[in-house]
Scaffold this motif. Structure first.
Motif: not given
Ligand code: GRE
Ligand code: ZN
Length: 334
Positions: A141-161
């Motif tokens: 987690h980052t300050a209690g936030h998890y990567l499934d939360e919508p604000q992290f979509a660009p990060l997951l998209d970047a890792a995938e692509s």
């Protein structure tokens, strides 16, 4: 014997120690940083995290060909974005320099600051295309936030692509109060509870329908998930059938175990029980487990003896000791 690659091997750069130890800490992360600052500044751990010549000597002594390096947890995540974003870049430049100096002995996973998802996405791109590292590590987690939360979509998209495997490493749980006695926060229990929760959020949220080509790596033989997998499937189906979308159940394209076997690869960090390894092979598949030591927290000699002595088929042995790491992280011999 087989080439040996270990993939969860932690270091601290001098640049990281000099900068991070001066930064203000996100309020909920105070206890963890108080502990990690002691670990990172007290001998013999300080040297174990920073002295790469000693690391190479140990690798030579035990017959370890390669180490995939990563920044010591929880990395840059407990700091304000204005400090964490540039620090991640500096650390990644240092990791790339280490790999350039020792291309046959060290690979590395880059680090990012999810606090700023846009900057983190750009850094993933730089890690893979410019620095040519092997993926990235995020410490849960980052300050209690998890990567499934919508604000992290660009990060997951970047890792995938960018085809960047995302190693989801443990850290202290975000619901710290319930774990703060008896050392439960750390690797005794809390690390696995936290990383397992994070992985289950990725599986059950539907983000793997949105990012079907994302590869997530879990340490500690899957942070408990292989042991629970059949029940997870069975109870997810039961809850979806009886409760529908009540209780926030999401409709998914696949069963939980199908995501686990498609999107996840796991490592043996800190786990040396052959019976648990056998269970994990059954749960995730023969070509989805990689050897890891978790240096400098685990004993390299004891861990390599586990690799050598554990009963395995020839294919399992070759996959576990090097072939799966070569495929997942693009680690080649020259
Ligand atoms: C680990 O990565 O397993 C670890 C830490 C810090 C303390 C103990 C430990 O990162 O096992
Ligand atoms: Zn670790």
């Amino acid at each position: 014997g087989d080439r040996v690659i270990a993939v969860e091997e932690h270091i601290a750069t001098e640049g990281f120690l000099a900068a991070a130890h001066t930064f203000e800490v996100v309020p909920g992360d105070r206890d963890e940083i108080d502990l990690m600052r002691v670990v990172e500044t007290t001998e013999p751990m300080r040297s174990a995290l920073t002295d790469l010549e000693a690391r190479l000597a140990t690798m030579d002594a035990i017959g370890q060909d390669m180490a995939l390096l990563s920044l010591n947890a929880p990395g840059v995540q407990p700091y304000p974005a204005r400090d964490a974003v540039p620090l991640a870049r500096t650390v990644n430049d240092s990791l790339a320099e280490i790999v350039r100096r020792h291309p046959t002995r060290f690979g590395a996973l880059g680090t990012v600051a999810p606090q700023d998802p846009t900057a983190a996405a750009a850094e993933v791109e730089r890690i893979m295309s410019q620095l040519r590292l092997s993926g990235l590590m995020i410490n849960s987690h980052t300050a209690g936030h998890y990567l499934d939360e919508p604000q992290f979509a660009p990060l997951l998209d970047a890792a995938e692509s960018a085809h960047a495997p995302l190693y989801l490493h443990p850290r202290f749980p975000s619901m710290l109060r319930q774990y703060e006695r008896y050392g439960l926060q750390g690797p005794i229990w809390g690390y696995q509870a936290e990383a397992g929760l994070h992985a289950m959020r990725l599986i059950l949220s539907g983000v793997l329908d949105r990012n079907p080509d994302l590869t997530i790596v879990l340490g500690h033989l899957g942070e408990g998930i292989p042991y629970w997998l059949k029940r997870i499937n069975n109870r997810h189906a039961f809850m979806a059938r009886t409760a529908g979308t009540a209780g926030s159940i999401r409709p998914l394209e696949l069963t939980p175990s199908e995501y686990f076997r498609r999107n996840f690869v796991i490592t043996t960090s800190g786990m040396t029980d052959p019976r648990v390894l056998e269970l994990a092979f059954d749960a995730i598949g023969e070509d989805r487990i990689m050897f890891a030591i978790d240096a400098p927290y685990e004993d390299p000699e004891e861990t390599i003896n586990f690799l050598r002595d554990t009963p395995l088929s020839a294919a399992q042995r070759s996959n576990l000791s090097h072939a799966t790491a070569e495929r997942v992280f693009g680690l080649r011999e020259s």
